[in-house]
Design a protein around this motif. Sequence first.
Motif, mmCIF file in Angstrom:
data_model
loop_
_atom_site.group_PDB
_atom_site.id
_atom_site.type_symbol
_atom_site.label_atom_id
_atom_site.label_comp_id
_atom_site.label_asym_id
_atom_site.label_seq_id
_atom_site.Cartn_x
_atom_site.Cartn_y
_atom_site.Cartn_z
ATOM 1 N N PHE A 196 0.835 -1.201 0.000
ATOM 2 C CA PHE A 196 0.000 0.000 0.000
ATOM 3 C C PHE A 196 0.871 1.253 0.000
ATOM 4 N N HIS A 197 0.448 2.233 -0.807
ATOM 5 C CA HIS A 197 1.030 3.567 -0.719
ATOM 6 C C HIS A 197 0.512 4.237 0.552
ATOM 7 N N GLU A 220 -11.746 -10.438 2.869
ATOM 8 C CA GLU A 220 -11.100 -11.337 1.909
ATOM 9 C C GLU A 220 -11.699 -12.743 1.983
ATOM 10 N N ARG A 221 -12.007 -13.200 3.168
ATOM 11 C CA ARG A 221 -12.585 -14.537 3.343
ATOM 12 C C ARG A 221 -13.955 -14.670 2.680
ATOM 13 N N TYR A 222 -14.718 -13.591 2.672
ATOM 14 C CA TYR A 222 -16.083 -13.649 2.152
ATOM 15 C C TYR A 222 -16.196 -13.213 0.692
ATOM 16 N N ALA A 223 -15.119 -12.743 0.078
ATOM 17 C CA ALA A 223 -15.210 -12.067 -1.209
ATOM 18 C C ALA A 223 -15.329 -12.994 -2.418
ATOM 19 N N LYS A 224 -14.933 -14.228 -2.312
ATOM 20 C CA LYS A 224 -14.838 -15.089 -3.492
ATOM 21 C C LYS A 224 -16.163 -15.175 -4.258
ATOM 22 N N GLY A 225 -16.091 -14.827 -5.539
ATOM 23 C CA GLY A 225 -17.242 -14.924 -6.420
ATOM 24 C C GLY A 225 -18.293 -13.851 -6.216
ATOM 25 N N ARG A 226 -18.032 -12.893 -5.316
ATOM 26 C CA ARG A 226 -19.038 -11.877 -5.020
ATOM 27 C C ARG A 226 -18.756 -10.564 -5.749
ATOM 28 N N LYS A 227 -19.805 -9.777 -5.891
ATOM 29 C CA LYS A 227 -19.720 -8.422 -6.448
ATOM 30 C C LYS A 227 -19.685 -7.459 -5.268
ATOM 31 N N VAL A 228 -18.571 -6.758 -5.135
ATOM 32 C CA VAL A 228 -18.266 -6.010 -3.913
ATOM 33 C C VAL A 228 -18.400 -4.508 -4.145
ATOM 34 N N LEU A 229 -19.043 -3.832 -3.194
ATOM 35 C CA LEU A 229 -19.104 -2.371 -3.176
ATOM 36 C C LEU A 229 -18.426 -1.885 -1.903
ATOM 37 N N ASN A 230 -17.377 -1.089 -2.052
ATOM 38 C CA ASN A 230 -16.623 -0.539 -0.928
ATOM 39 C C ASN A 230 -16.900 0.958 -0.849
ATOM 40 N N MET A 231 -17.800 1.332 0.048
ATOM 41 C CA MET A 231 -18.142 2.745 0.215
ATOM 42 C C MET A 231 -17.156 3.434 1.157
ATOM 43 N N PHE A 232 -16.935 4.735 0.937
ATOM 44 C CA PHE A 232 -15.975 5.510 1.728
ATOM 45 C C PHE A 232 -14.615 4.806 1.685
ATOM 46 N N CYS A 233 -14.157 4.498 0.499
ATOM 47 C CA CYS A 233 -13.042 3.559 0.314
ATOM 48 C C CYS A 233 -11.694 4.090 0.770
ATOM 49 N N TYR A 234 -11.500 5.418 0.753
ATOM 50 C CA TYR A 234 -10.220 6.062 1.077
ATOM 51 C C TYR A 234 -9.076 5.413 0.294
ATOM 52 N N THR A 235 -8.149 4.718 0.950
ATOM 53 C CA THR A 235 -6.999 4.148 0.238
ATOM 54 C C THR A 235 -7.325 2.821 -0.434
ATOM 55 N N GLY A 236 -8.547 2.315 -0.227
ATOM 56 C CA GLY A 236 -8.965 1.091 -0.917
ATOM 57 C C GLY A 236 -8.501 -0.196 -0.270
ATOM 58 N N GLY A 237 -8.208 -0.155 1.025
ATOM 59 C CA GLY A 237 -7.738 -1.365 1.691
ATOM 60 C C GLY A 237 -8.695 -2.535 1.545
ATOM 61 N N PHE A 238 -9.973 -2.307 1.827
ATOM 62 C CA PHE A 238 -10.956 -3.386 1.695
ATOM 63 C C PHE A 238 -11.037 -3.870 0.250
ATOM 64 N N SER A 239 -10.910 -2.962 -0.698
ATOM 65 C CA SER A 239 -11.005 -3.330 -2.117
ATOM 66 C C SER A 239 -9.876 -4.260 -2.528
ATOM 67 N N VAL A 240 -8.660 -3.949 -2.101
ATOM 68 C CA VAL A 240 -7.503 -4.761 -2.467
ATOM 69 C C VAL A 240 -7.619 -6.163 -1.863
ATOM 70 N N TYR A 241 -8.041 -6.241 -0.613
ATOM 71 C CA TYR A 241 -8.234 -7.552 0.024
ATOM 72 C C TYR A 241 -9.327 -8.346 -0.686
ATOM 73 N N ALA A 257 -11.627 12.904 -4.881
ATOM 74 C CA ALA A 257 -10.922 12.473 -6.088
ATOM 75 C C ALA A 257 -9.511 12.001 -5.752
ATOM 76 N N LYS A 258 -8.905 12.619 -4.725
ATOM 77 C CA LYS A 258 -7.569 12.205 -4.285
ATOM 78 C C LYS A 258 -7.589 10.776 -3.769
ATOM 79 N N ALA A 259 -8.641 10.418 -3.012
ATOM 80 C CA ALA A 259 -8.770 9.055 -2.504
ATOM 81 C C ALA A 259 -8.931 8.068 -3.646
ATOM 82 N N VAL A 260 -9.695 8.439 -4.663
ATOM 83 C CA VAL A 260 -9.897 7.556 -5.820
ATOM 84 C C VAL A 260 -8.575 7.317 -6.545
ATOM 85 N N GLU A 261 -7.757 8.347 -6.663
ATOM 86 C CA GLU A 261 -6.427 8.173 -7.255
ATOM 87 C C GLU A 261 -5.606 7.183 -6.434
ATOM 88 N N LEU A 262 -5.711 7.290 -5.117
ATOM 89 C CA LEU A 262 -4.912 6.440 -4.229
ATOM 90 C C LEU A 262 -5.374 4.986 -4.284
#
Length: 412
Positions: A196-197, A220-241, A257-262
């Motif tokens: 992570f940056h 990460e344990r629950y994500a397999k095969g699912r369509k995920v929405l990460n609200m208030f994502c900031y650096t995207g930690g949940f998204s990457v996992y 927009a800065k968070a989306v870049e990150l």
Amino acid sequence: MNMNKTIILRKGKEESLGRFHPWIFSGAIHHTEGDEPLEEGDLVEVLSSNGRFLAIGHWQIGSIAVRVLTFRHQLIDQSFWQRRLAAALDVRRTIGVADSKDNSIYRLVHGEGDNLPGLVIDIYGTTAVMQAHSVGMHVCRDEVAKALKEVMGESLKAIYYKSETTLPFKAQLGQENGFLWGESTDDVACENGLAFHIDWLKGQKTGFFVDQRDNRSLVERYAKGRKVLNMFCYTGGFSVYALRGGAELVHSVDSSAKAVELVNANVQLNFPGDNRHEAFAEDAFKFMETAFAEGKETGNSKSSNGKWPYDLVILDPPAFAKHKDALRNALRGYTKLNAKAFEKIQPGGILFTFSCSQAVNKEQFRTAVFTAAAMARRKVRILHQLHQPADHPVNIYHPEGEYLKGLVLYVE
């Protein structure tokens, strides 16, 4: 350090100190004694109304007048800081987050939880980011930094001080962020094998939300095969996992927009060219209301019936209530946000929902979420009750330190 400044408590106001609570409120103080007037950040000795020694701490203007450093009669010197920091490091080694091959991100000092009220230190690789939440810790920052270098040894190359926004405004300290020692341009660190940056220069908190590490692993344990929405994502930690967990798609949303870049940079860092991910710079409530409302295509997802495709949703908003005066509006906000998620999520979906507001307790948050579920008329089961990780310890005498609350819910 010799002290010539003393605070005398009102009769009967020493009871909380007998229970080792580390705060003394201004209303408990009868009078002060000393050769010179008290100044914010001063070390003070606290005595009962009959002159009995109680504690030593930092004095500050405000409701919390003294933050207790010790209940023993001892010097607050370089040796004191080193002992406290060494004890904190021992805890992190015990729980396995320090000196780990696949983890170089952890909280070393968590204020009252490590008997250092007003101080936060996060480790990112070879850089420590230090943050003062009291004038006393600000005054002692150089002593703390020197002790930190001794305790961490060669594993530490730089100490960055980031307290512009955390110190009391009225103290008029004119504090600027910057390196107290060393310098580093390496802004990438590792959490559970993911890179992570870290934006300690301009990012929120110390640059990363260290407190969600364990909960990201659960996503990460629950994500397999699912369509995920990460609200208030900031650096995207949940998204990457979620991507590592095998999610079919991941959408990250943040108003910044800065968070989306990150988040895009962090996804690229771990999964270059992965087209399962897309990020949106948009208000959370607006996105939740209008996404797919007309059966339109959004990024790499389609909805022909105007319904959300998401069956795993993460709601990790910023603190809705930073003080008790904002509590009622905060609870309404949590109810509204969760009700929209319950209304939209696919049957069999999983909702991760959080509150990081210290003013909101576990029962109040749960009631807000339950109210939201009832409003949406969905059947909901609790799968997990979540909290902050072990490197954000709660002092047993200071229950206020338990600030992060979360629920994992199965929605029929």
